[in-house]
Design a protein around this motif. Sequence first.
Motif, PDB file in Angstrom:
ATOM      1  N   LEU A  24      38.260  34.427  40.298  1.00 14.16           N
ATOM      2  CA  LEU A  24      37.066  35.265  39.683  1.00 14.16           C
ATOM      3  C   LEU A  24      36.587  34.536  38.176  1.00 14.16           C
ATOM      4  CD1 LEU A  24      38.745  38.360  40.474  1.00 14.16           C
ATOM      5  CD2 LEU A  24      36.828  37.421  41.472  1.00 14.16           C
ATOM      6  N   GLY A  25      37.496  34.079  37.714  1.00 18.87           N
ATOM      7  CA  GLY A  25      37.176  33.734  36.025  1.00 18.87           C
ATOM      8  C   GLY A  25      36.286  32.409  36.084  1.00 18.87           C
ATOM      9  N   LEU A  28      32.582  33.784  37.242  1.00 15.26           N
ATOM     10  CA  LEU A  28      32.065  34.384  35.966  1.00 15.26           C
ATOM     11  C   LEU A  28      31.659  33.112  35.162  1.00 15.26           C
ATOM     12  CD1 LEU A  28      31.461  36.818  34.259  1.00 15.26           C
ATOM     13  CD2 LEU A  28      33.717  36.530  33.151  1.00 15.26           C
ATOM     14  N   LEU A  33      29.192  36.121  39.017  1.00 12.97           N
ATOM     15  CA  LEU A  33      29.518  37.409  38.671  1.00 12.97           C
ATOM     16  C   LEU A  33      28.803  37.918  37.381  1.00 12.97           C
ATOM     17  CD1 LEU A  33      33.089  37.266  39.868  1.00 12.97           C
ATOM     18  CD2 LEU A  33      31.284  38.041  41.254  1.00 12.97           C
ATOM     19  N   THR A  34      28.445  39.105  37.340  1.00 10.12           N
ATOM     20  CA  THR A  34      28.236  39.586  36.080  1.00 10.12           C
ATOM     21  C   THR A  34      29.656  40.148  35.328  1.00 10.12           C
ATOM     22  OG1 THR A  34      28.049  41.797  36.885  1.00 10.12           O
ATOM     23  CG2 THR A  34      26.044  40.447  36.857  1.00 10.12           C
ATOM     24  N   THR A  35      29.570  40.370  34.144  1.00  9.93           N
ATOM     25  CA  THR A  35      30.721  40.745  33.519  1.00  9.93           C
ATOM     26  C   THR A  35      31.350  42.052  34.113  1.00  9.93           C
ATOM     27  OG1 THR A  35      29.815  39.898  31.331  1.00  9.93           O
ATOM     28  CG2 THR A  35      31.782  41.518  31.346  1.00  9.93           C
ATOM     29  N   GLU A  37      30.957  43.001  37.418  1.00  9.33           N
ATOM     30  CA  GLU A  37      31.204  42.724  38.603  1.00  9.33           C
ATOM     31  C   GLU A  37      32.786  42.116  38.376  1.00  9.33           C
ATOM     32  OE1 GLU A  37      27.536  41.831  41.495  1.00  9.33           O
ATOM     33  OE2 GLU A  37      28.140  40.270  39.900  1.00  9.33           O
ATOM     34  N   PHE A  38      32.939  41.203  37.444  1.00 12.28           N
ATOM     35  CA  PHE A  38      34.219  40.503  36.925  1.00 12.28           C
ATOM     36  C   PHE A  38      35.290  41.494  36.754  1.00 12.28           C
ATOM     37  CE2 PHE A  38      36.939  38.809  33.930  1.00 12.28           C
ATOM     38  CZ  PHE A  38      37.892  37.809  34.673  1.00 12.28           C
ATOM     39  N   ASP A  39      35.033  42.617  35.959  1.00  9.60           N
ATOM     40  CA  ASP A  39      35.746  43.687  35.718  1.00  9.60           C
ATOM     41  C   ASP A  39      36.360  44.345  36.652  1.00  9.60           C
ATOM     42  OD1 ASP A  39      35.751  42.799  32.891  1.00  9.60           O
ATOM     43  OD2 ASP A  39      34.436  44.243  32.145  1.00  9.60           O
ATOM     44  N   ARG A  41      36.531  43.497  40.227  1.00 14.80           N
ATOM     45  CA  ARG A  41      37.268  42.825  40.801  1.00 14.80           C
ATOM     46  C   ARG A  41      38.653  42.374  40.329  1.00 14.80           C
ATOM     47  NH1 ARG A  41      33.314  38.852  44.683  1.00 14.80           N
ATOM     48  NH2 ARG A  41      31.632  40.255  44.511  1.00 14.80           N
ATOM     49  N   GLN A  42      38.628  42.157  38.867  1.00 12.93           N
ATOM     50  CA  GLN A  42      39.582  41.796  38.460  1.00 12.93           C
ATOM     51  C   GLN A  42      40.486  42.910  38.357  1.00 12.93           C
ATOM     52  OE1 GLN A  42      40.581  39.790  33.875  1.00 12.93           O
ATOM     53  NE2 GLN A  42      39.836  41.803  33.792  1.00 12.93           N
ATOM     54  N   ILE A  58      37.023  37.626  47.036  1.00 14.31           N
ATOM     55  CA  ILE A  58      36.501  36.101  46.715  1.00 14.31           C
ATOM     56  C   ILE A  58      35.859  35.515  47.695  1.00 14.31           C
ATOM     57  CG2 ILE A  58      38.239  35.697  44.738  1.00 14.31           C
ATOM     58  CD1 ILE A  58      39.789  34.089  47.001  1.00 14.31           C
TER      59      ILE A  58
END
Length: 212
Positions: A24-25, A28, A33-35, A37-39, A41-42, A58
Amino acid sequence: MTGSDDAPAFRASDADRDAVLGVLGEALANGRLTTEEFDERQNQALAARLLGDLPPLIQDLPEGRRLLARQQPEHPVSARPAGGENLPVRPGEGETSSSVAIMGGKTLLVPPGTPKLISYLLMGGDDVYLTDVMGPGVQFTIESWSMWAGNDIYVPSGVRVIDKMTNIMAGNDIAAEARGDGSNGTLILTGVNLMAGHDVKLDPGSRTELEE
């Protein structure tokens, strides 16, 4: 995103969650991924308790294909949707690669997202490794124009190989262990062989990961 009801009911480890967070990182950083979307999924990865909850986070990211391929023997849900059929395949969105080998060759590690490799061979050939580029739902094409030559092509397990090449006093050799069911993507061979041919083999690295 949630895991499939068909996913194995095994508990996820910290290492499993960390591997997904790494993907995911990277996604990003690459702008996939947008911030937000990352947050999202994280948080879901950190909260995941079952292994089957992780692949859906993923499976639409090229950066995750190698991890999904490695998990595939233990978690078939990551390679196939509920119902058991293979995911529809599509080419990557990256740039087409090309290679020229004349009386020699080199090692090519095809990166994730590459849709196609165009290969020109004369009395030579490359060692082409596709473990990084292949994955569930991936279509990758090798278009080769070969004379007295051929590539050694290494695929991970589960890759379906479709041979559409025109062979003149030639032919390709696809090893039995390299003939997958399509659950890890599809490799298409096109072009022309003149007194030439390619060898498609199971990636030794892929075999080692499966045995661990």
